[in-house]
Write an enzyme that holds these catalytic residues in place. Structure first.
Site, short mmCIF file in Angstrom:
data_model
loop_
_atom_site.label_atom_id
_atom_site.label_comp_id
_atom_site.label_asym_id
_atom_site.label_seq_id
_atom_site.Cartn_x
_atom_site.Cartn_y
_atom_site.Cartn_z
CG HIS A 23 -2.00 0.99 1.18
ND1 HIS A 23 -2.89 1.12 0.13
CD2 HIS A 23 -2.34 1.97 2.07
CE1 HIS A 23 -3.73 2.12 0.37
NE2 HIS A 23 -3.42 2.65 1.54
CD GLU B 169 1.88 -1.93 3.10
OE1 GLU B 169 1.43 -2.68 2.22
OE2 GLU B 169 2.01 -0.69 2.96
CE LYS C 235 -1.15 4.14 -2.49
NZ LYS C 235 -1.05 2.67 -2.56
#
Length: 405
Positions: free
Chosen positions: A302, A313, A330
């Site tokens: 993520h 995470e 990202k």
């Protein structure tokens, strides 16, 4: 899982890295950050974003069609068209009653809402567009997709914040396993880069404030990360039962081997500090796929570049898995919010196909507290199974286990 494997037979992308799967993948592999100053955010506390480049909906959808759709639906239709072409499916010849649509988004069409609110305030209620609701309602993402392609089977939009795209794919898989349909268009789309929404994110303190250097602002797993950069776009996958795909001679690009989902039940925006909910979802995906933690060679994280998310995470990945190679796209695309999980699932499929893990852009000083191996260059690796993780506000987690054919 024999006989119940779910195949990915088509991929479609519209992202800040490019329009189309090939362009988006090339941008991610090159590690080219898409973040830039955004004129639409002038006057906002944070004025940077990751926009889809050279977006021309009139050319892609036709002016009459495009003007009746919010941006989040435009993205999805273009991505879905590419995915269907990639899958070799022709909506003119299929049994639409056996075709489902399951898509995810976090917000619907806030751009339309803000535009029409200005009309209301500056003019009058009589000037508000009669298309306000049909354009902005979240369910219209799936409804318009069904109308575009003649899909009359199960039709729904799921909203689990930034896990929405992944939740949609897991739900689509369940529909196929239950024999509710034979083909599902699934994924997620988002277009939330508006002054009001971005002001809200800025006030929450979730956005990067590195506005002096937009391209370097999104820094997943970096010691100097300070928040995410908002992105927009869509990812759509075509799913079928593997036996059906083989029977029609389709190319199986990957398999959705497992799915896990959970809730932190902890905080409205912050993840559980130890990642308890994400761990539950990851372990559920592993069990569903019938695989061991040591079987996972890659994780598309993520990886939002927020201090708390990346740390939680990383702790879970380190605790649950052996030693996978981790990446977060990202750094290039920014955070596509409800569309992120779908786009990242597509990237994970491509990683499996090419046995290539893309770099995490802007990772220059790895955070020693994030004790996982994160790719900083495009890295060749051998793996048959990968996880794609998603986490959302409200503590909603979703994880896909994706496998080679």
């Amino acid at each position: 899982m024999a006989g119940t494997d779910i195949a990915v037979t088509g991929l479609g992308l519209v992202t800040p890295a490019g329009i189309g799967t090939a362009a988006s993948w090339a941008g991610v592999l090159a590690g080219r950050p898409a973040a830039a100053f955004d004129p639409a955010l002038d006057g906002n506390p944070v004025r940077i974003s990751c926009r889809v480049p050279a977006w021309d909906p009139d050319a892609l959808l036709g002016a009459r069609r495009a003007h009746r759709l919010d941006r989040f639906t435009q993205f999805a239709l273009v991505a879905a068209r590419e995915a269907l072409t990639d899958a070799g499916l022709d909506p003119a010849t299929w049994d639409g009653a056996r075709v489902g649509v399951v898509l995810g988004c976090a917000d619907g069409g806030p751009g339309t809402v803000e535009e029409q609110h200005r009309v209301l305030v500056e003019h009058s209620a009589d000037r508000v567009s009669p298309l306000l609701l049909p354009m902005q309602l979240p369910n219209m993402l799936a409804g318009q997709t069904a109308m575009e392609f003649g899909a009359t089977g199960p039709n729904l939009v799921v909203a689990t914040a930034c896990a929405s795209g992944t939740t949609a794919i897991g739900t689509a898989r369940d529909l196929l396993l239950l024999n509710r349909c034979d083909v599902v268009l699934t994924g997620g789309s988002e277009a939330m880069i508006t002054p009001l929404v971005m002001a809200g994110f800025a006030r929450m303190g979730t956005l990067s404030r590195r506005t002096d250097d937009p391209a370097a602002a999104s820094r997943p797993f970096d010691a100097d990360r300070d928040g995410f950069v908002a992105g927009e776009g869509a990812g759509v996958l075509v799913l079928e039962r593997s036996a059906d795909a083989r029977a029609r001679g389709a190319r199986i690009r990957a398999r959705v081997a497992g799915y896990g989902t959970s809730a932190d039940a902890h905080h409205i925006t912050s993840p559980h500090p130890d990642g308890a909910g994400l761990e539950s979802a990851m372990r559920a995906a592993l069990a569903d796929a019938g695989c061991l933690p040591s079987d996972i060679g890659h994780v598309n994280a993520h990886g939002t570049a927020t201090p708390l998310n990346d740390l939680a995470e990383a702790r879970v990945i380190h605790r649950v898995l052996a030693d996978p190679l981790v990446t977060s796209s990202k750094g290039v695309t920014g955070h596509l919010l409800g569309g992120a999980g779908a786009v990242e699932a597509v990237f994970t499929v491509l990683s499996l196909e090419e046995q290539l893990v893309p770099p995490t852009a802007n990772l220059t000083t790895p955070d020693p507290a994030c004790a996982v191996e994160v790719a900083t260059t495009a890295t060749t690796a051998r793996f048959d199974l990968a996880l794609s993780n998603s986490m959302g506000f409200g503590g909603q987690n979703a994880v896909l286990a994706l496998a080679t054919p």
